[in-house]
Design an enzyme around this catalytic site. Structure first.
Site, short mmCIF file in Angstrom:
data_model
loop_
_atom_site.label_atom_id
_atom_site.label_comp_id
_atom_site.label_asym_id
_atom_site.label_seq_id
_atom_site.Cartn_x
_atom_site.Cartn_y
_atom_site.Cartn_z
CG ASP A 197 89.98 62.94 80.07
OD1 ASP A 197 89.15 63.75 81.21
OD2 ASP A 197 89.67 62.14 81.14
CD GLU A 240 90.14 63.24 84.95
OE1 GLU A 240 89.22 62.83 85.24
OE2 GLU A 240 89.93 63.83 85.82
#
Length: 323
Positions: A197, A240
């Site tokens: 992430d 993301e």
């Protein structure tokens, strides 16, 4: 369709000048363009140069007889389909079978009536026209198949690939994770999973805009793809979030890849803001017998990922249960 509407160049091969001139006259009377050759060798040259689709060929010729010429014609790769009418005085069935085997399409027995010659030519016109139509249909079919193949490839790519990053998408990630899980259960083959992430990515969009944010995601995706081994697969789950599946690796081995990915992403530079840096947090887990479903693997990796963020981000953590 009239014969004149189907006008084709027609090659006559006969080593008798008188017979050749007579045949040329009769062919011209049908509206075709007569091409003439006094030998088989010259006839083959004209065949390659002019590509006539109908040939009238005398069987009995010196040096190279009609069967030899016909066999040579059929072996010439640069020549399209040719309809061969053999002039003959032969009536022996074995000899006629030999001629058919050599590639002869039709016979015209000497002496012949001009109307019989015209009928044979009309048959040749029909056959060559049919052949041409079949070739065109085959070409159209091949083109359609090529277009369908390309379309199917684009559809498969659209269904399996993340449009922004070019990586495999979430659907493929879940499908492959299920495959790895099934193999691990059956054959006890280890595999590891890493969840990644981008840290504080919302701030990137807020400060630089979504276009720059997309650029960051694309750059990070390329870095992850270049860093992973050839047997490892990188996926974009959305936003993301990324995932890496690492077959036949335990968590400690996967941590080597994870740390390499983290360092390479941290080293990225972006032209739109020289001082801008991006980092990632990574959670790593490995298959354990208690993991019955893909969600069990993801939950373990997610737990490690959240721990990496809690500890300050820009780091890789191994799930406790898999350590």
């Amino acid at each position: 369709m009239t014969l004149a509407a189907e006008r084709k160049p027609l090659l006559i091969i006969d080593d008798d000048p008188l017979s050749l001139a007579m045949l040329a006259h009769q062919v011209a009377a049908t509206g075709h363009e007569p091409l003439t050759a006094l030998s088989g060798a010259r006839g083959l040259e004209i065949l390659v140069e002019r590509q006539p689709q109908i040939v009238i060929l005398d069987w009995r010729m010196a040096v190279m007889d009609g069967l030899t010429v016909c066999r040579a014609m059929r072996g010439e790769q640069s020549v399209r389909y040719t309809y061969v009418i053999m002039l003959t005085v032969e009536s022996d069935k074995d000899r006629l079978v030999e001629a058919f085997d050599a590639g002869v399409d039709d016979f015209l027995s000497k002496p012949f009536h001009p109307g019989e010659l015209q009928a044979r030519i009309r048959a040749g016109v029909r056959m060559t026209a049919l052949y041409d139509e079949l070739v065109q249909q085959s070409a159209r079919a091949a083109q359609m198949n090529a277009e369908l193949t390309a379309l199917n490839a684009r559809l498969v790519e659209a269904a399996t690939t993340d449009e922004l990053s070019g990586l495999l998408n979430r659907r493929q990630a879940m499908f492959r994770l299920q495959e790895h899980l099934s193999l691990a259960k059956r054959y006890m083959e280890p595999f590891a999973c890493a969840m990644l992430d981008l840290d504080h990515f919302k701030g990137v969009n807020d400060r630089y805009g979504h276009v720059r944010g997309d650029q960051v995601l694309q750059t990070v995706a390329a870095a992850l793809g270049a860093t992973a081994r050839g047997t490892d697969t990188v996926y974009r789950l959305g936003g993301e979030e990324f995932m890496i599946l690492l077959p036949r690796q335990n968590a400690n081995q996967a941590m080597i890849c994870a740390e390499r990915c983290r360092a390479n992403v941290e080293a990225l530079r972006f032209g739109f803001a020289p001082d801008f840096r991006v980092t990632i947090s990574i959670g790593v887990t490995q298959y354990a017998p208690g993991m019955a479903e893909p969600d069990d693997v993801l939950r373990a990796a997610d737990t490690a990922l959240y721990e990496a963020k809690r500890l300050g981000r820009n780091r890789a953590i191994v799930a406790t249960a898999a350590a």
